[in-house]
Design a protein around this motif. Structure first.
Motif, PDB file in Angstrom:
ATOM      1  N   THR A   1      -0.975 -19.964   6.079  1.00 19.12           N
ATOM      2  CA  THR A   1       0.203 -20.301   6.885  1.00 19.12           C
ATOM      3  C   THR A   1      -0.140 -21.085   8.146  1.00 19.12           C
ATOM      4  N   LYS A   2       0.892 -21.812   8.631  1.00 15.41           N
ATOM      5  CA  LYS A   2       0.740 -22.471   9.931  1.00 15.41           C
ATOM      6  C   LYS A   2       1.785 -21.908  10.889  1.00 15.41           C
ATOM      7  N   ASP A   3       2.434 -20.851  10.475  1.00 17.06           N
ATOM      8  CA  ASP A   3       3.468 -20.228  11.298  1.00 17.06           C
ATOM      9  C   ASP A   3       2.776 -19.432  12.427  1.00 17.06           C
ATOM     10  N   PRO A   4       2.956 -19.869  13.691  1.00 16.59           N
ATOM     11  CA  PRO A   4       2.232 -19.201  14.777  1.00 16.59           C
ATOM     12  C   PRO A   4       2.577 -17.712  14.934  1.00 16.59           C
ATOM     13  N   TRP A   5       3.786 -17.336  14.563  1.00 15.79           N
ATOM     14  CA  TRP A   5       4.155 -15.912  14.672  1.00 15.79           C
ATOM     15  C   TRP A   5       3.310 -15.068  13.704  1.00 15.79           C
ATOM     16  N   LYS A   6       3.170 -15.563  12.483  1.00 14.65           N
ATOM     17  CA  LYS A   6       2.358 -14.833  11.497  1.00 14.65           C
ATOM     18  C   LYS A   6       0.898 -14.756  11.964  1.00 14.65           C
ATOM     19  N   ILE A   7       0.449 -15.856  12.540  1.00 14.10           N
ATOM     20  CA  ILE A   7      -0.946 -15.888  12.999  1.00 14.10           C
ATOM     21  C   ILE A   7      -1.143 -14.940  14.188  1.00 14.10           C
ATOM     22  N   LEU A   8      -0.188 -14.956  15.100  1.00 18.46           N
ATOM     23  CA  LEU A   8      -0.284 -14.039  16.245  1.00 18.46           C
ATOM     24  C   LEU A   8      -0.291 -12.588  15.761  1.00 18.46           C
ATOM     25  N   LEU A   9       0.594 -12.293  14.810  1.00 20.81           N
ATOM     26  CA  LEU A   9       0.674 -10.924  14.294  1.00 20.81           C
ATOM     27  C   LEU A   9      -0.673 -10.453  13.737  1.00 20.81           C
ATOM     28  N   ILE A  10      -1.249 -11.243  12.846  1.00 21.25           N
ATOM     29  CA  ILE A  10      -2.506 -10.797  12.224  1.00 21.25           C
ATOM     30  C   ILE A  10      -3.639 -10.749  13.249  1.00 21.25           C
ATOM     31  N   GLU A  11      -3.618 -11.663  14.207  1.00 23.78           N
ATOM     32  CA  GLU A  11      -4.681 -11.643  15.215  1.00 23.78           C
ATOM     33  C   GLU A  11      -4.591 -10.385  16.082  1.00 23.78           C
ATOM     34  N   ILE A  12      -3.371 -10.004  16.478  1.00 24.66           N
ATOM     35  CA  ILE A  12      -3.213  -8.795  17.300  1.00 24.66           C
ATOM     36  C   ILE A  12      -3.549  -7.555  16.466  1.00 24.66           C
ATOM     37  N   LEU A  13      -3.095  -7.544  15.218  1.00 26.58           N
ATOM     38  CA  LEU A  13      -3.350  -6.372  14.365  1.00 26.58           C
ATOM     39  C   LEU A  13      -4.838  -6.196  14.060  1.00 26.58           C
ATOM     40  N   SER A  14      -5.555  -7.303  13.968  1.00 24.65           N
ATOM     41  CA  SER A  14      -6.965  -7.188  13.560  1.00 24.65           C
ATOM     42  C   SER A  14      -7.927  -6.972  14.738  1.00 24.65           C
ATOM     43  N   GLN A  15      -7.388  -6.933  15.958  1.00 23.42           N
ATOM     44  CA  GLN A  15      -8.283  -6.631  17.090  1.00 23.42           C
ATOM     45  C   GLN A  15      -8.802  -5.197  16.924  1.00 23.42           C
ATOM     46  N   GLN A  16     -10.060  -5.012  16.969  1.00 22.87           N
ATOM     47  CA  GLN A  16     -10.721  -3.701  16.803  1.00 22.87           C
ATOM     48  C   GLN A  16     -10.355  -2.986  15.491  1.00 22.87           C
ATOM     49  N   THR A  17      -9.923  -3.739  14.506  1.00 18.95           N
ATOM     50  CA  THR A  17      -9.530  -3.130  13.227  1.00 18.95           C
ATOM     51  C   THR A  17     -10.070  -3.986  12.093  1.00 18.95           C
ATOM     52  N   GLN A  18     -10.524  -3.317  11.031  1.00 21.12           N
ATOM     53  CA  GLN A  18     -11.045  -4.072   9.876  1.00 21.12           C
ATOM     54  C   GLN A  18      -9.944  -4.921   9.267  1.00 21.12           C
TER      55      GLN A  18
END
Ligand code: SF4
Length: 276
Positions: A28-45
Protein backbone atom coordinates in the motif's frame (compact mmCIF):
# COMPACT_ATOMS: atom_id res chain seq x y z
CA UNK A 1 33.88 1.75 0.80
CA UNK A 2 31.98 2.40 -2.42
CA UNK A 3 32.37 -1.20 -3.54
CA UNK A 4 31.36 -2.52 -0.18
CA UNK A 5 28.27 -0.30 -0.09
CA UNK A 6 27.34 -1.44 -3.58
CA UNK A 7 27.72 -5.06 -2.53
CA UNK A 8 25.53 -4.57 0.53
CA UNK A 9 22.74 -2.95 -1.51
CA UNK A 10 22.89 -5.46 -4.33
CA UNK A 11 23.10 -8.54 -2.12
CA UNK A 12 20.37 -7.34 0.21
CA UNK A 13 17.95 -6.67 -2.65
CA UNK A 14 18.64 -10.03 -4.29
CA UNK A 15 18.10 -11.76 -0.95
CA UNK A 16 14.89 -9.81 -0.37
CA UNK A 17 13.39 -10.78 -3.75
CA UNK A 18 13.65 -14.45 -2.81
CA UNK A 19 12.82 -14.20 0.90
CA UNK A 20 10.48 -11.28 1.48
CA UNK A 21 7.57 -11.63 3.85
CA UNK A 22 4.14 -10.94 2.43
CA UNK A 23 1.82 -8.58 4.28
CA UNK A 24 -1.14 -6.63 2.90
CA UNK A 25 0.33 -3.29 4.05
CA UNK A 26 3.57 -3.96 2.20
CA UNK A 27 2.02 -3.01 -1.13
CA UNK A 28 0.00 0.00 0.00
CA UNK A 29 0.83 3.67 -0.37
CA UNK A 30 -1.95 4.74 1.96
CA UNK A 31 -0.19 6.72 4.73
CA UNK A 32 -2.86 5.84 7.30
CA UNK A 33 -2.26 2.11 6.80
CA UNK A 34 1.47 2.68 6.99
CA UNK A 35 1.19 4.76 10.15
CA UNK A 36 -1.00 2.09 11.73
CA UNK A 37 1.42 -0.77 11.12
CA UNK A 38 4.42 1.32 12.12
CA UNK A 39 2.84 2.28 15.47
CA UNK A 40 1.60 -1.27 16.07
CA UNK A 41 4.98 -2.83 15.33
CA UNK A 42 6.95 -0.62 17.73
CA UNK A 43 8.40 -3.01 20.34
CA UNK A 44 6.24 -5.80 18.90
CA UNK A 45 7.05 -8.67 16.55
CA UNK A 46 5.83 -7.97 13.06
CA UNK A 47 3.66 -11.10 12.78
CA UNK A 48 1.87 -10.18 16.00
CA UNK A 49 1.52 -6.54 14.93
CA UNK A 50 0.02 -7.73 11.64
CA UNK A 51 -2.76 -9.59 13.49
CA UNK A 52 -3.67 -6.38 15.28
CA UNK A 53 -3.34 -4.36 12.10
CA UNK A 54 -6.08 -6.45 10.47
CA UNK A 55 -8.44 -5.74 13.38
CA UNK A 56 -7.61 -2.03 13.39
CA UNK A 57 -7.94 -1.43 9.66
CA UNK A 58 -11.28 -3.23 9.62
CA UNK A 59 -12.63 -1.05 12.43
CA UNK A 60 -10.85 2.18 11.47
CA UNK A 61 -10.22 2.36 7.73
CA UNK A 62 -9.36 6.07 7.97
CA UNK A 63 -8.16 8.62 10.56
CA UNK A 64 -11.69 10.10 10.59
CA UNK A 65 -13.27 6.79 11.52
CA UNK A 66 -10.91 6.49 14.49
CA UNK A 67 -11.27 10.11 15.58
CA UNK A 68 -15.07 9.72 15.52
CA UNK A 69 -14.76 6.70 17.76
CA UNK A 70 -13.56 6.77 21.38
CA UNK A 71 -10.26 6.15 23.14
CA UNK A 72 -12.01 3.37 25.03
CA UNK A 73 -12.83 1.59 21.76
CA UNK A 74 -9.24 1.99 20.52
CA UNK A 75 -7.90 0.62 23.81
CA UNK A 76 -10.30 -2.32 23.63
CA UNK A 77 -9.00 -3.37 20.21
CA UNK A 78 -5.44 -2.68 21.34
CA UNK A 79 -5.95 -4.93 24.38
CA UNK A 80 -3.21 -7.55 24.81
CA UNK A 81 -0.58 -5.65 22.84
CA UNK A 82 0.84 -3.76 25.84
CA UNK A 83 2.40 -0.28 25.94
CA UNK A 84 -1.06 1.32 26.00
CA UNK A 85 0.41 4.80 25.62
CA UNK A 86 0.94 3.97 21.96
CA UNK A 87 -2.81 3.46 21.58
CA UNK A 88 -3.53 6.81 23.16
CA UNK A 89 -1.01 8.55 20.89
CA UNK A 90 -2.48 6.83 17.86
CA UNK A 91 -5.91 8.08 18.83
CA UNK A 92 -4.56 11.63 19.28
CA UNK A 93 -2.87 11.39 15.88
CA UNK A 94 -6.15 10.35 14.27
CA UNK A 95 -7.73 13.58 15.58
CA UNK A 96 -4.99 15.71 14.02
CA UNK A 97 -5.18 13.78 10.75
CA UNK A 98 -8.96 13.89 10.56
CA UNK A 99 -8.73 17.65 10.69
CA UNK A 100 -5.69 18.21 8.46
CA UNK A 101 -5.07 15.09 6.37
CA UNK A 102 -1.58 13.73 5.74
CA UNK A 103 -0.88 15.98 2.78
CA UNK A 104 -1.37 19.15 4.80
CA UNK A 105 1.20 18.18 7.40
CA UNK A 106 3.61 16.57 4.91
CA UNK A 107 6.57 16.24 5.41
CA UNK A 108 6.41 17.21 9.10
CA UNK A 109 4.91 13.97 10.35
CA UNK A 110 6.84 14.23 13.59
CA UNK A 111 4.11 16.64 14.82
CA UNK A 112 1.95 13.54 15.28
CA UNK A 113 2.18 12.10 18.79
CA UNK A 114 4.34 8.98 18.85
CA UNK A 115 5.96 9.65 15.48
CA UNK A 116 9.74 9.92 15.64
CA UNK A 117 12.37 10.08 12.91
CA UNK A 118 12.06 6.39 12.02
CA UNK A 119 8.27 6.44 11.54
CA UNK A 120 8.49 9.76 9.70
CA UNK A 121 11.00 8.26 7.25
CA UNK A 122 8.93 5.10 6.90
CA UNK A 123 5.97 7.29 5.87
CA UNK A 124 8.11 9.31 3.46
CA UNK A 125 9.55 6.19 1.88
CA UNK A 126 6.54 3.85 1.79
CA UNK A 127 3.75 6.35 1.16
CA UNK A 128 5.53 9.11 -0.75
CA UNK A 129 8.30 7.15 -2.47
CA UNK A 130 11.02 9.46 -1.19
CA UNK A 131 14.63 8.45 -1.10
CA UNK A 132 15.15 8.16 2.64
CA UNK A 133 16.36 5.39 4.87
CA UNK A 134 14.09 4.39 7.74
CA UNK A 135 16.84 3.77 10.26
CA UNK A 136 15.86 1.56 13.17
CA UNK A 137 17.90 -0.82 15.31
CA UNK A 138 17.88 -3.40 12.48
CA UNK A 139 19.53 -1.03 10.05
CA UNK A 140 22.03 0.22 12.61
CA UNK A 141 22.97 -3.32 13.59
CA UNK A 142 23.51 -4.46 9.99
CA UNK A 143 25.61 -1.39 9.17
CA UNK A 144 27.62 -1.70 12.34
CA UNK A 145 28.43 -5.36 11.79
CA UNK A 146 28.93 -5.27 8.05
CA UNK A 147 31.16 -2.20 7.96
CA UNK A 148 32.75 -2.87 11.37
CA UNK A 149 31.89 0.58 12.76
CA UNK A 150 30.61 1.85 16.10
CA UNK A 151 29.21 5.25 15.19
CA UNK A 152 26.53 4.07 12.81
CA UNK A 153 24.37 7.20 13.10
CA UNK A 154 27.01 9.51 11.60
CA UNK A 155 28.09 6.89 9.09
CA UNK A 156 24.55 6.39 7.80
CA UNK A 157 23.95 10.13 7.67
CA UNK A 158 27.13 10.69 5.66
CA UNK A 159 26.49 7.81 3.27
CA UNK A 160 22.73 7.59 2.88
CA UNK A 161 22.59 9.57 -0.41
CA UNK A 162 25.08 7.28 -1.99
CA UNK A 163 23.41 4.27 -0.47
CA UNK A 164 20.01 5.23 -1.88
CA UNK A 165 21.33 6.03 -5.35
CA UNK A 166 19.61 4.03 -8.09
CA UNK A 167 17.47 1.96 -5.71
CA UNK A 168 13.84 1.96 -4.73
CA UNK A 169 13.96 3.14 -1.11
CA UNK A 170 10.74 1.32 -0.31
CA UNK A 171 12.24 -2.02 -1.33
CA UNK A 172 15.53 -1.32 0.36
CA UNK A 173 13.90 -0.36 3.66
CA UNK A 174 11.74 -3.47 3.61
CA UNK A 175 14.78 -5.56 2.74
CA UNK A 176 16.62 -4.23 5.80
CA UNK A 177 13.61 -5.02 7.95
CA UNK A 178 13.35 -8.65 6.85
CA UNK A 179 17.08 -9.25 6.72
CA UNK A 180 17.46 -7.94 10.28
CA UNK A 181 14.66 -10.22 11.48
CA UNK A 182 15.76 -13.41 9.73
CA UNK A 183 19.49 -13.30 9.15
CA UNK A 184 21.39 -10.53 10.91
CA UNK A 185 19.41 -10.92 14.13
CA UNK A 186 20.41 -9.10 17.29
CA UNK A 187 21.46 -12.35 18.97
CA UNK A 188 22.76 -15.42 17.17
CA UNK A 189 22.97 -13.91 13.68
CA UNK A 190 22.84 -16.57 10.98
CA UNK A 191 26.28 -15.80 9.57
CA UNK A 192 26.61 -19.32 8.19
CA UNK A 193 23.84 -18.79 5.67
CA UNK A 194 24.29 -15.04 5.25
CA UNK A 195 24.94 -13.91 1.68
CA UNK A 196 27.09 -11.06 3.03
CA UNK A 197 29.51 -13.18 5.03
CA UNK A 198 32.37 -12.91 2.53
CA UNK A 199 32.71 -9.17 3.02
CA UNK A 200 31.16 -8.71 6.46
CA UNK A 201 33.57 -7.23 8.98
CA UNK A 202 31.97 -8.96 11.94
CA UNK A 203 32.15 -12.30 10.18
CA UNK A 204 35.82 -11.86 9.46
CA UNK A 205 36.71 -10.75 12.92
CA UNK A 206 34.55 -12.89 15.13
CA UNK A 207 33.24 -16.09 13.62
CA UNK A 208 34.45 -19.28 15.33
CA UNK A 209 37.48 -17.64 16.87
CA UNK A 210 38.37 -15.98 20.08
CA UNK A 211 40.20 -12.66 19.63
CA UNK A 212 43.42 -14.26 20.88
CA UNK A 213 43.26 -17.09 18.38
CA UNK A 214 42.44 -14.64 15.63
CA UNK A 215 45.25 -12.15 16.26
CA UNK A 216 48.16 -12.62 13.88
CA UNK A 217 46.33 -15.35 11.97
CA UNK A 218 46.12 -15.63 8.21
CA UNK A 219 42.39 -15.01 8.47
CA UNK A 220 42.93 -11.72 10.26
CA UNK A 221 45.43 -10.72 7.60
CA UNK A 222 42.94 -11.65 4.86
CA UNK A 223 40.33 -9.48 6.56
CA UNK A 224 42.74 -6.52 6.78
CA UNK A 225 43.74 -6.89 3.15
CA UNK A 226 40.19 -7.18 1.91
CA UNK A 227 39.14 -4.16 3.95
CA UNK A 228 42.00 -2.14 2.48
CA UNK A 229 41.11 -3.22 -1.03
CA UNK A 230 37.42 -2.50 -0.59
CA UNK A 231 38.28 0.98 0.59
CA UNK A 232 40.58 1.62 -2.37
CA UNK A 233 39.23 -0.63 -5.11
CA UNK A 234 42.76 -1.11 -6.44
CA UNK A 235 46.10 -0.59 -4.78
CA UNK A 236 49.80 -0.98 -5.55
CA UNK A 237 51.60 -3.91 -3.96
CA UNK A 238 54.23 -1.60 -2.44
CA UNK A 239 51.52 0.43 -0.78
CA UNK A 240 50.08 -2.70 0.79
CA UNK A 241 53.50 -3.55 2.24
CA UNK A 242 53.64 -0.07 3.79
CA UNK A 243 50.09 -0.04 5.10
CA UNK A 244 49.92 -3.57 6.49
CA UNK A 245 52.37 -4.24 9.28
CA UNK A 246 53.27 -7.82 8.40
CA UNK A 247 56.04 -9.79 6.68
CA UNK A 248 55.88 -9.62 2.88
CA UNK A 249 55.75 -13.40 2.50
CA UNK A 250 52.75 -13.63 4.82
CA UNK A 251 51.02 -10.86 2.89
CA UNK A 252 51.69 -12.65 -0.39
CA UNK A 253 50.30 -15.91 0.98
CA UNK A 254 47.11 -14.15 2.12
CA UNK A 255 46.80 -12.32 -1.21
CA UNK A 256 47.07 -15.57 -3.16
CA UNK A 257 44.43 -17.11 -0.91
CA UNK A 258 42.08 -14.21 -1.64
CA UNK A 259 42.77 -14.57 -5.35
CA UNK A 260 41.99 -18.28 -5.16
CA UNK A 261 38.64 -17.41 -3.57
CA UNK A 262 37.94 -15.04 -6.48
CA UNK A 263 37.76 -12.03 -4.17
CA UNK A 264 40.65 -10.11 -5.72
CA UNK A 265 42.65 -9.97 -8.94
CA UNK A 266 46.45 -10.02 -8.71
CA UNK A 267 48.26 -8.15 -11.45
CA UNK A 268 51.97 -7.52 -11.68
CA UNK A 269 52.12 -4.54 -9.35
CA UNK A 270 48.47 -3.76 -8.85
CA UNK A 271 45.94 -5.64 -6.77
CA UNK A 272 42.29 -5.00 -7.41
CA UNK A 273 39.00 -6.09 -5.92
CA UNK A 274 37.11 -8.60 -8.06
CA UNK A 275 33.74 -6.97 -8.62
CA UNK A 276 32.45 -9.58 -11.06
S1 SF4 B 1 27.78 -12.26 8.21
FE1 SF4 B 1 26.64 -12.31 10.15
S2 SF4 B 1 27.06 -10.35 11.14
FE2 SF4 B 1 27.62 -10.16 8.98
S3 SF4 B 1 25.80 -9.29 7.97
FE3 SF4 B 1 25.69 -11.52 7.80
S4 SF4 B 1 24.49 -12.20 9.57
FE4 SF4 B 1 25.16 -10.09 9.97
Amino acid sequence: METKTKQLKKTLLIWYKKNKRTFSWRETKDPWKILLIEILSQQTQIERADTYYKKFIKEFPSPTSMSNSSLKKVLTIWSGLGYNNRARRLYESSKILAENGFDKIYPDFEILPGVGQYTKNALLSFAYGEKVLAVDTNVERIFSRFFGIDNTKDFIKDNSDYFLKKVNSRELNQAFMDFGSYICKSSNPKCDICPLEITCSKYFFEKNNSIEKFRGSNRELRGKLLKLLLENNKIKRDEIYIKIDEKEEKIEKALHGLEKDNLIILKKNIIEINSN
